[in-house]
Write an enzyme that holds these catalytic residues in place. Sequence first.
Site, PDB file in Angstrom:
ATOM      1  CG  HIS A   1      74.463  -4.782  72.533  1.00  0.00           C
ATOM      2  ND1 HIS A   1      75.160  -3.606  72.665  1.00  0.00           N
ATOM      3  CD2 HIS A   1      74.103  -4.855  71.233  1.00  0.00           C
ATOM      4  CE1 HIS A   1      75.221  -2.996  71.492  1.00  0.00           C
ATOM      5  NE2 HIS A   1      74.584  -3.730  70.606  1.00  0.00           N
TER       6      HIS A   1
ATOM      7  CE  LYS B   1      77.685  -6.401  70.681  1.00  0.00           C
ATOM      8  NZ  LYS B   1      77.819  -6.918  69.325  1.00  0.00           N
TER       9      LYS B   1
END
Length: 219
Positions: A130, A134
């Site tokens: 990610h 995040k």
Amino acid sequence: MIRVAVAGAAGRMGATTCAAVAGADDMELTGRADPALGTTLPDVLGGADVLVDFTLPDQAVANARTAAQAGVHVVIGTTGWDPEALRAAVHGAPGKVFAAPNFAIGAVLMMRFAAEASKHMARAEIIEYHHAAKVDAPSGTAARTARLMDGDPPIHSVRLPGLVADQDVILGDVAQTLTIRHVTTDRTSFMPGVLLAVRSVAELPESPVIGLDKLLWPL
Ligand SMILES: NC(=O)c1ccc[n+]([C@@H]2O[C@H](COP(=O)([O-])OP(=O)(O)OC[C@H]3O[C@@H](n4cnc5c(N)ncnc54)[C@H](O)[C@@H]3O)[C@@H](O)[C@H]2O)c1
């Protein structure tokens, strides 16, 4: 035409949803609610059949209650709220409610295929990738994938600039591996799932329904 209003319309996902709705032949964008735009939820409910909510965890359940009680169907993309609180808030309301923690159809298929494959191969591991902003690890999708699979696969989390949201499920057995890979390039990856939910929410057999898998493989 399905008349659609969006809550969180000035946010990243809300703005992407507004563009997807505006571009859909069978939908009309009738309202954009967001404090950043100076518009409130009640301002946009009057002209809408369906509300799509991409706001904040502490706003989504109250927004769903307000809309569903007003007879407007609701599609929730916001994550991080309590499912029991949602059930209590919208039970018996005239508007139906659908929610999905992951609207990427490919991710839902990945989870299903991984669950099936794990019944037949010796071991598996999950790697999720990610963007660097995040905050949570592992991702909700990786944790859910692991729960659906046999063998309690370990999860590895990669956080780097340049990534959006990808996941590999690698299964290993005698002299072979199988990799199931889901790759996204931007937030429009969620839009086919969001539009499917907008088209489906009025006909749900119960409310609330949680999980895009329920629309891909109906109840
Ligand atoms: N389900 C999925 O597939 C999926 C995919 C990506 C993100 N998300 C989730 O979507 C949510 C939004 O993410 P984002 O990146 O767009 O956030 P964001 O911060 O960019 O946008 C949120 C917007 O909501 C607005 N807002 C806050 N309270 C509101 C209210 N009461 N009414 C109307 N608008 C309100 C804010 O002003 C802001 O513009 C997060 O919970 C995120 O985890 C879900």
